[in-house]
Design a protein around this motif. Structure first.
Motif, PDB file in Angstrom:
ATOM      1  N   SER A 276       0.820  -1.212   0.000  1.00 25.84           N
ATOM      2  CA  SER A 276       0.000   0.000   0.000  1.00 25.84           C
ATOM      3  C   SER A 276       0.855   1.264   0.000  1.00 25.84           C
ATOM      4  CB  SER A 276      -0.938  -0.001   1.211  1.00 25.84           C
ATOM      5  OG  SER A 276      -0.206   0.140   2.426  1.00 25.84           O
ATOM      6  N   ARG A 282       1.068   1.292  -6.721  1.00 28.12           N
ATOM      7  CA  ARG A 282      -0.295   1.843  -6.781  1.00 28.12           C
ATOM      8  C   ARG A 282      -0.575   2.414  -8.178  1.00 28.12           C
ATOM      9  NH1 ARG A 282      -2.271   2.807  -1.590  1.00 28.12           N
ATOM     10  NH2 ARG A 282      -4.270   3.043  -2.666  1.00 28.12           N
ATOM     11  N   ASP A 308       3.314  -5.015   3.141  1.00 28.11           N
ATOM     12  CA  ASP A 308       2.923  -3.968   4.075  1.00 28.11           C
ATOM     13  C   ASP A 308       3.582  -4.176   5.427  1.00 28.11           C
ATOM     14  OD1 ASP A 308       0.780  -1.719   3.598  1.00 28.11           O
ATOM     15  OD2 ASP A 308       0.413  -3.307   2.134  1.00 28.11           O
ATOM     16  N   TRP A 316      -3.393  -1.663   4.398  1.00 26.47           N
ATOM     17  CA  TRP A 316      -3.347  -2.684   3.344  1.00 26.47           C
ATOM     18  C   TRP A 316      -4.753  -2.916   2.785  1.00 26.47           C
ATOM     19  CZ3 TRP A 316      -3.631  -8.444   4.871  1.00 26.47           C
ATOM     20  CH2 TRP A 316      -3.568  -9.261   3.742  1.00 26.47           C
ATOM     21  N   ALA A 319      -6.128   0.060   0.800  1.00 27.49           N
ATOM     22  CA  ALA A 319      -5.542   0.151  -0.542  1.00 27.49           C
ATOM     23  C   ALA A 319      -6.181  -0.861  -1.484  1.00 27.49           C
ATOM     24  CB  ALA A 319      -4.036  -0.073  -0.472  1.00 27.49           C
TER      25      ALA A 319
END
Length: 381
Positions: A276, A282, A308, A316, A319
């Motif tokens: 995350s 991401r 994470d 986590w 995300a």
């Protein structure tokens, strides 16, 4: 008798470590430094252990000493007396930091006009490091330019400019690796060859390029932590190379239910390492979501393995929801010590492995359109 044998074995093991350690000493001097120096800090690694030391200079002179098991990179940093307003003096990268390569020698270091402007005498290892830095300077200069452009674009949320800078950084990283590789090929007997080879290997080890050089290193350095660590990484890289059968693993999902990789045999599986807190991960997630949505009905599935941090389960899971990651997710929340990440030799994320229905690795590190293209080839209508 058994206890005596254990004690004897421990004695010889400790004795071997002691014999492998060699002393070093730094004799430093400061000349024409405009700000009053309060303290100097030294930091370096012995294997996986970070060693930190500090010294108050006397009449512009300071000394550090210790023991090493191999020549190693070290950083020096200066701290100044507070200003007349009582506020601490902020550190400046081009003025207050210096890198040296420690070896079992008496090293004389002089800083003239600024702490970063150092001259080092008495160390062959540092002399070789200076030569290597000169070879890397054009590359590093370009990387600094692209790094600044990347930061500027990120702050401005200018995605095309950020992506362009990122691509430039990736290309220069490859050039940097080649510089390290060429240095090792020409200087196998150099005291910094293990260090340079580790940098040449990087996070995505190409076994066919790295292993031959590793085997050519002198026998005298085989027990160096740099060499031992790289040998272990190469061994893992072989196990996760394209064509190898993926190592099975079991890790808990978001509700604590154990998930085993081999239970998904019969499908094409993407083992996706992410976290995350990882910006590039991401940013890549929308591409992975797109691929999953298009191919999940054709025998494709994903297992996300998150690196994470401890006590970050909420981050986590948030995300996962925010990025619409609707596939299997597992983690032990051990950060870089994630058991599966260590098993697969993960040193950087995002990384992924594409497995065929038998569990064989057929591709690695597919990002952007690469993943979509590969899946289109193997999962044709």
């Amino acid at each position: 008798m058994k206890n005596k044998l254990v004690i004897i074995a421990m004695f010889f093991a400790l004795n071997a470590i002691a014999q492998s350690e060699k002393p070093f000493q730094i004799n430093g001097s400061l000349k024409n430094i405009s700000l009053p120096v309060q303290k100097i800090f030294l930091s370096y690694n012995i294997g996986d252990t970070n060693v930190k030391d500090s010294m108050v200079p006397i009449n512009g002179n300071y000394t550090f000493s210790g023991k090493l098991v191999e020549p190693t990179m070290a950083s020096l940093r200066v701290k100044y007396e507070p200003g007349v307003d009582g506020k601490p003096v902020k550190s400046v990268s081009g003025r207050d930091f210096a890198s040296v390569f420690l070896s079992s020698d008496n090293m004389d270091i002089s800083s003239v006009d600024s702490f970063s402007n150092i001259n080092v005498a008495g160390s062959k290892a540092n002399g070789e490091y200076v030569k290597l830095k000169a070879l890397l300077k054009p590359v590093n200069d370009q990387m600094n330019i692209y790094g600044t452009a990347y930061t500027t674009a990120s702050k401005a949320k200018d995605e095309p400019a950020r992506k362009a800078a990122e691509d430039k950084l990736d290309s220069m990283d490859k050039v940097s690796r080649e510089v390290y590789g060429n240095y090792v090929k020409k200087n196998l007997q150099s005291p910094i060859a293990p260090f340079a080879l580790s940098n040449y290997a990087g996070w995505n080890i190409q076994v066919d390029d790295v292993e031959p050089l590793l085997l050519k290193l002198p026998a005298s350095v085989k027990d160096y932590p740099y060499v031992k660590s790289l040998t272990e990484k190469v061994a893992i890289a072989k196990k996760v190379s394209v064509g190898a059968m993926a190592m099975d693993f079991t890790q808990n999902d978001t509700i604590g239910k154990p998930v085993t990789l081999s239970s998904f045999k019969g499908k094409y599986i993407l083992v996706d390492f992410w976290a995350s807190w990882c910006g590039p991960c991401r940013r890549e997630n929308p591409n992975v979501v797109k691929a999953f949505q298009e191919f999940r009905e054709k025998g494709f599935h994903i297992i996300g393995v998150s690196l994470d941090q401890p006590n970050a389960q909420e981050k986590w899971i948030k995300a996962i929801h925010d990025d619409n990651l609707t596939w299997t997710q597992v983690s032990d929340l051990k950060y870089w010590q994630n058991d599966v990440a260590k098993q697969y030799g993960i040193q950087a994320i995002p990384q992924n492995f594409l497995l065929d229905p038998t569990g064989k690795i057929i591709a690695k590190n597919l990002n952007g359109e690469q993943l979509h293209k590969k899946l289109s080839e193997i999962l044709k209508p």
